[in-house]
Design a protein around this motif. Structure first.
Motif, PDB file in Angstrom:
ATOM      1  N   LYS A 356       0.980  -1.325   0.183  1.00  0.00           N
ATOM      2  CA  LYS A 356       0.236  -0.051  -0.386  1.00  0.00           C
ATOM      3  C   LYS A 356       1.208   0.804  -0.195  1.00  0.00           C
ATOM      4  O   LYS A 356       0.865   2.262  -0.571  1.00  0.00           O
ATOM      5  N   ASN A 357       2.115   1.423   0.936  1.00  0.00           N
ATOM      6  CA  ASN A 357       2.458   2.608   0.638  1.00  0.00           C
ATOM      7  C   ASN A 357       2.975   2.585  -0.345  1.00  0.00           C
ATOM      8  O   ASN A 357       3.949   3.781  -1.221  1.00  0.00           O
ATOM      9  N   LEU A 358       3.746   2.027  -0.934  1.00  0.00           N
ATOM     10  CA  LEU A 358       4.323   1.567  -2.624  1.00  0.00           C
ATOM     11  C   LEU A 358       3.380   2.698  -3.393  1.00  0.00           C
ATOM     12  O   LEU A 358       4.050   3.514  -4.065  1.00  0.00           O
ATOM     13  N   ILE A 359       2.587   1.444  -3.618  1.00  0.00           N
ATOM     14  CA  ILE A 359       1.748   1.899  -4.389  1.00  0.00           C
ATOM     15  C   ILE A 359       1.318   3.427  -4.359  1.00  0.00           C
ATOM     16  O   ILE A 359       1.279   4.179  -5.122  1.00  0.00           O
ATOM     17  N   THR A 360       0.537   4.011  -3.025  1.00  0.00           N
ATOM     18  CA  THR A 360       0.387   5.399  -2.626  1.00  0.00           C
ATOM     19  C   THR A 360       1.861   6.752  -3.273  1.00  0.00           C
ATOM     20  O   THR A 360       1.190   7.263  -3.673  1.00  0.00           O
ATOM     21  N   ASN A 361       3.311   6.323  -2.934  1.00  0.00           N
ATOM     22  CA  ASN A 361       4.070   6.875  -2.848  1.00  0.00           C
ATOM     23  C   ASN A 361       4.497   6.437  -4.646  1.00  0.00           C
ATOM     24  O   ASN A 361       4.572   7.871  -5.377  1.00  0.00           O
ATOM     25  N   VAL A 362       3.855   6.353  -5.075  1.00  0.00           N
ATOM     26  CA  VAL A 362       4.286   6.272  -6.661  1.00  0.00           C
ATOM     27  C   VAL A 362       3.465   6.837  -7.634  1.00  0.00           C
ATOM     28  O   VAL A 362       3.685   8.094  -8.189  1.00  0.00           O
ATOM     29  N   ILE A 363       1.822   6.576  -6.753  1.00  0.00           N
ATOM     30  CA  ILE A 363       0.641   7.603  -7.899  1.00  0.00           C
ATOM     31  C   ILE A 363       1.281   8.906  -7.430  1.00  0.00           C
ATOM     32  O   ILE A 363       0.608   9.745  -8.644  1.00  0.00           O
ATOM     33  N   LYS A 364       1.622   9.305  -6.060  1.00  0.00           N
ATOM     34  CA  LYS A 364       1.257  10.372  -5.721  1.00  0.00           C
ATOM     35  C   LYS A 364       2.207  11.094  -6.632  1.00  0.00           C
ATOM     36  O   LYS A 364       2.525  12.393  -7.188  1.00  0.00           O
ATOM     37  N   GLU A 365       3.544  10.616  -6.714  1.00  0.00           N
ATOM     38  CA  GLU A 365       5.253  10.908  -7.387  1.00  0.00           C
ATOM     39  C   GLU A 365       3.980  11.029  -9.215  1.00  0.00           C
ATOM     40  O   GLU A 365       4.645  12.742  -9.485  1.00  0.00           O
ATOM     41  N   GLU A 366       3.337  10.524  -9.341  1.00  0.00           N
ATOM     42  CA  GLU A 366       3.786  10.299 -11.026  1.00  0.00           C
ATOM     43  C   GLU A 366       2.450  11.616 -11.075  1.00  0.00           C
ATOM     44  O   GLU A 366       2.216  12.334 -12.717  1.00  0.00           O
ATOM     45  N   GLU A 367       1.408  11.984 -10.120  1.00  0.00           N
ATOM     46  CA  GLU A 367       0.802  12.613 -10.604  1.00  0.00           C
ATOM     47  C   GLU A 367       0.933  13.758 -10.588  1.00  0.00           C
ATOM     48  O   GLU A 367       1.077  14.480 -11.432  1.00  0.00           O
ATOM     49  N   SER A 368       1.695  14.196  -9.508  1.00  0.00           N
ATOM     50  CA  SER A 368       2.779  15.581  -9.194  1.00  0.00           C
ATOM     51  C   SER A 368       3.279  16.065 -10.250  1.00  0.00           C
ATOM     52  O   SER A 368       3.522  16.647 -11.225  1.00  0.00           O
ATOM     53  N   SER A 369       4.001  14.716 -11.177  1.00  0.00           N
ATOM     54  CA  SER A 369       5.074  14.764 -12.345  1.00  0.00           C
ATOM     55  C   SER A 369       4.678  15.353 -13.601  1.00  0.00           C
ATOM     56  O   SER A 369       4.205  16.451 -14.185  1.00  0.00           O
ATOM     57  N   PHE A 370       3.158  14.585 -13.779  1.00  0.00           N
ATOM     58  CA  PHE A 370       2.129  14.605 -15.159  1.00  0.00           C
ATOM     59  C   PHE A 370       0.761  15.758 -15.260  1.00  0.00           C
ATOM     60  O   PHE A 370       1.742  16.983 -15.611  1.00  0.00           O
ATOM     61  N   LEU A 371       1.041  16.920 -13.324  1.00  0.00           N
ATOM     62  CA  LEU A 371       0.218  17.836 -13.552  1.00  0.00           C
ATOM     63  C   LEU A 371       1.511  18.496 -14.148  1.00  0.00           C
ATOM     64  O   LEU A 371       0.441  20.583 -14.423  1.00  0.00           O
TER      65      LEU A 371
END
Length: 874
Positions: A356-371
């Motif tokens: 869960k922690n890994l999934i959460t952090n990876v998605i958050k980082e990817e979201e920030s980058s794409f925004l």
């Protein structure tokens, strides 16, 4: 009935029919190069259908995670728009490998649906294969006869080859299938239109829920069909659609599979599902896509710029785009849904909780980058719109729109939407033309034609003997030719036994050669693993096919690869000892020359920590720890004994464990007999791969010797350059650094003096044009000094419009600064001005309305740019 009960009742039913219940395989099958993702429930069992392996149990049932976003099975564009297509879905399946066939499969399907799930018999329709003249196949009357024992004959419909003949791909096992459809429309709707006329017509309430595939044939490369040695059953029932039927709703998204996610999206975005079509589509897309991305990351597939990782990144970016455009979410938020998903599905799929922690952090980082990408894309699109306005055009060139999408990751749909809002259109034909050109180029680069297998020895199962020996007398069982754009003609050979390790588990395949009885030598350039077999890659075939051949593995190549593989195990142990037990392997690449190891950790590993890890591994090497190996352990016992299993790996009934002291892992790769064989371990690089994922690159054995030799040579070269026999290298370098620092200060001082002289000259050259102080000069300063000078003059002079040109290292620069009152009162914009003037120097640039710069490769155009600047104020 809750979705968890629905899944469990399916598994319980088939367990009562003597089926072994197996867990879902990972979404990415590491040893099947023909598949990017598992897109059907049968994928993990291909080796059984092909006859390359024999299952422990001829009857199996499961709930398999599937992802359909690429290739033949691609539902991405329908996801969210309708209510029953998904990227990730569960496929409930029961399988028979040469055991029962059509009669039992049909009878049990009917029993489960009507007696266990209590689905009304009057809403069910079934289809059978109507036959195909081209393939020489008759109507499947056998399936028809079995169905009419359970259901009225007017509800048994003929289906075309497209709908009722299932194929794995262009080649491979295939056969007729029988689909089960349900009509969940209202009584009024049923009275108006018969359900039979809506089967396979994409009606949202007349949907297929189960497909019973009867594998009887093997599709050959020439398109012909041959009977399989055994007949198999492969069924797949859409879990989400089944939940829709059993929960009495008309949309998959109204089931408890999706409702918790939708409620959470409503809360986070302050929107309401069911109010508008645009909002509903966006919410459905996000609810679907977060599942696909989360399960993929949990199975070890991180977002990236190529292959399967690119597809996962694309899915997530599609979700971000819908949130950005239709839910007005300009900050990361999708990562917050992982908690809800893990809570909802973590019991059936525990990897969601553990990762869960890994999934959460990876998605958050990817979201920030794409925004950020979206913001950059908006800036670029604004420039394109400005150019359209200035040229009085109303259609954006398709090639430019494609560049926005391909180079900058800016979605085509968003480009189209923004253009439409400002009264412009996108050249759709031009976009598609540019896209097709890129796809054709990519397809040509990766194109491959594979011939059918030529069978030499029938019914031979390959045995791997490479753990114990590197040479063997073998027989060729089959071979085929592969034509690729990249590597030209190659051949793939399979032997009855082999000492060659096929690439898998991150470890490269063996190289070596084959000696024929007639003395012919054929070099094996690589070994790949596919569907349980090791394929030996050669540039040519041996002249003699039959008889015994001698296979010889390149011992040096294998030894170096084995040393690096063992080193990854010791590295894993060292990282957990130094950084903590949260560290988990997330990928590896083991080659003969180096190793690469990816692991979960949420900060950069410091130099001191890296040194501690390196020392830990080398201490294990010096301890001369012997290999302890168990090749016949069960998965359960191995994990119980403390062996580390990797997420995203599919393990069989019997597993192999590798132990070096306290390092204990499940592994099928090759290893050294003793840690001392590694000689030495050296970390060469540490970097980030994704949020929460770090990567270490390292070398061992001969590569370390070469590294130290090179370092020693460099030190000797440095000593010669320093030419200071009476001083140590450290003292000489320290002295040079101090001298260099003093010289830099002196140069900066000279630059400031030079800028002062230019300042007076520029101020005196100012011309008053229509109340504006206009300065246009070419000066001999570097870009930083020009910027400092420009801001200094701006502070002292009102109504300033200044453009400065310079040439540095054969390149041209332009700098424009405007007084802030001119930006407001005269509607001037330095960024737009410098972009236009940049054309004179064959370059471009931009910046803020107050100050902007451009660079180009044509210094001779500076004078023309300075002259043209006057046109903005006269």
């Amino acid at each position: 009935m809750k979705s968890q009960q629905i899944r469990q009742q399916f598994l319980d039913f088939f367990e009562s029919k003597k089926h072994e219940i197996v867990p879902s395989a990972p979404l990415v099958l590491k040893n099947d190069p023909t598949l990017m993702f598992v897109n059907a429930g049968m994928n993990p069992f291909k080796e059984y259908f092909l006859g390359n392996s024999t299952p422990k149990n001829a009857r199996i049932a499961d709930s398999q995670k599937c992802l359909r976003v690429s290739g033949k099975h691609n539902d991405l564009e329908e996801v969210g728009v309708d209510t029953y297509h998904h990227t990730l879905f569960e496929m409930l399946g029961n399988w028979s490998f040469g055991d029962y066939f059509k009669k039992e499969a049909i009878a049990w399907a009917w029993e489960l649906l009507t007696e266990v799930y209590k689905i009304d018999k009057d809403i069910i329709y079934v289809t059978i294969f109507e036959g195909d003249e081209q393939d020489g196949l008759d109507r499947d009357t056998e399936a028809y006869d079995f169905w009419k024992q359970h259901i009225a004959e007017d509800r048994i419909l003929n289906g075309s080859k497209k709908d009722n003949f299932w194929e794995m791909g262009a080649q491979g096992p295939c056969g007729p299938c029988s689909e089960i459809h349900v009509d969940i429309r209202s009584a009024k709707e049923k009275a108006l239109t018969p359900g039979a006329s809506l089967v396979n017509q994409d009606h949202p309430q007349v949907v297929e829920i189960w497909n019973l595939v009867f594998m009887q044939f093997n599709r050959m490369a020439d398109g012909s069909l041959k009977n399989l040695p055994q007949q198999h059953v492969d069924t797949g029932m859409g879990f989400e659609r089944l939940a829709m039927v059993l929960q009495g709703v008309t949309s998959n998204y109204d089931t408890d599979v999706f409702k918790p996610l939708i409620r959470e999206i409503e809360t986070i975005t302050q929107t309401k599902y069911g109010k508008t079509t645009e909002t509903d589509v966006a919410i459905r897309v996000i609810a679907d896509h977060v599942r696909a991305v989360s399960f993929s990351i949990a199975d070890g597939q991180l977002p990236s710029n190529n292959g399967a990782g690119y597809v996962i990144r694309m899915i997530l970016r599609r979700a971000v785009r819908y949130g950005f455009t239709y839910l007005d979410k300009k900050e990361p938020f999708i990562y917050q849904l992982v908690e809800t998903l893990a809570s909802q599905m973590g019991t059936a799929f525990p990897e969601l909780k553990s990762q869960k922690n890994l999934i959460t952090n990876v998605i958050k980082e990817e979201e920030s980058s794409f925004l950020k990408t979206l913001e950059n894309g908006l800036t670029l699109l604004d420039r394109m719109i400005d150019q359209l306005k200035s040229k009085k055009k109303d259609i954006l060139d398709g090639a430019k729109a494609f560049e926005l999408n391909d180079t900058y990751g800016f979605p085509k749909e968003l480009t189209r939407l923004i253009l439409s809002e400002q009264g412009f259109k996108m050249d759709e034909e031009g976009f598609n033309k540019a896209l097709k050109k890129q796809q054709d180029t990519s397809r040509r680069a990766s194109s491959q034609e594979t011939s059918d297998w030529t069978i030499v020895q029938e019914d031979e199962t390959q045995e791997f003997i490479g753990y114990d020996q590197l040479e063997a007398e073998v027989k060729i069982t089959k071979y085929r030719k592969v034509q690729t754009q990249k590597d030209g003609d190659q051949y793939q050979l399979v032997f009855n036994m082999t000492p060659f390790y096929g690439e898998s588990g991150g470890q490269t395949g063996d190289k070596g050669y084959l000696e024929s009885p007639d003395g012919d030598t054929v070099y094996i350039v690589d070994t790949k693993k596919e569907n349980g077999e090791n394929l030996h890659i050669t540039k040519n075939l041996p002249k003699q096919i039959e008889g015994f051949h001698k296979l010889i593995v390149d011992k040096g190549y294998r030894a170096k690869t084995s040393a690096n593989h063992t080193a990854t195990h010791l590295l894993h142990q060292g990282l957990r000892a130094v950084l903590g037990t949260h560290v988990e392997q997330k990928g590896s690449m083991v080659r003969s020359g180096y190793l690469r190891f990816d692991f979960s950790h949420f900060s950069k590993v410091s130099d001191s920590e890296l040194k501690e890890v390196e020392n830990f591994v080398n201490a294990r090497i010096q301890e001369q720890i012997p290999l302890e190996e168990n090749r016949s352990n069960t998965y359960e016992n191995a994990v119980k004994d403390g062996a580390i299993a990797l997420f995203g790996e599919k393990y069989g009934d019997v597993v192999r464990t590798i132990k070096f002291g306290r390092s204990h892992e499940l592994c099928g790769g090759t290893h050294v007999a003793n840690t001392s064989d590694i000689w030495h371990f050296k970390i060469t690089n540490e970097t980030a791969v994704a949020s929460g994922i770090r990567r270490i690159e390292a070398i061992t054995s001969d590569a370390v010797k070469d590294f130290f030799t090179e370092q020693s040579k460099r030190l000797e070269d440095i000593k010669k350059l320093l030419n200071a026999p009476n001083k140590s290298s450290e003292e000489s370098i320290q002295q040079m650094m101090e001298e260099n620092s003093a010289l830099k200060k002196e140069i900066e001082s000279l630059k400031r003096e030079k800028a002062k002289s230019f300042k007076s000259e520029l101020v005196n050259s100012a011309q008053n044009i229509n109340g504006i102080n206009f300065i246009a000069q070419k000066i001999d300063l570097d870009p930083k000094s020009i910027k400092d000078l420009a801001f200094e003059i701006d502070r002292e002079m009102e109504n300033l419009f200044m453009i400065l040109g310079a040439e540095n290292d054969g390149k041209a620069t332009l700098s424009v600064i405007l007084s802030k009152n001119l930006v407001k009162e005269k509607d001037l914009n330095a960024g737009q001005i410098v972009r236009e003037l940049g054309k004179f120097i064959q370059g471009g640039g931009g910046g803020a309305p107050h100050f902007a710069t451009a660079g180009g490769k044509n210094p001779s155009g500076i004078t023309a740019a300075l002259d043209a600047a006057r046109g903005y104020i006269v």
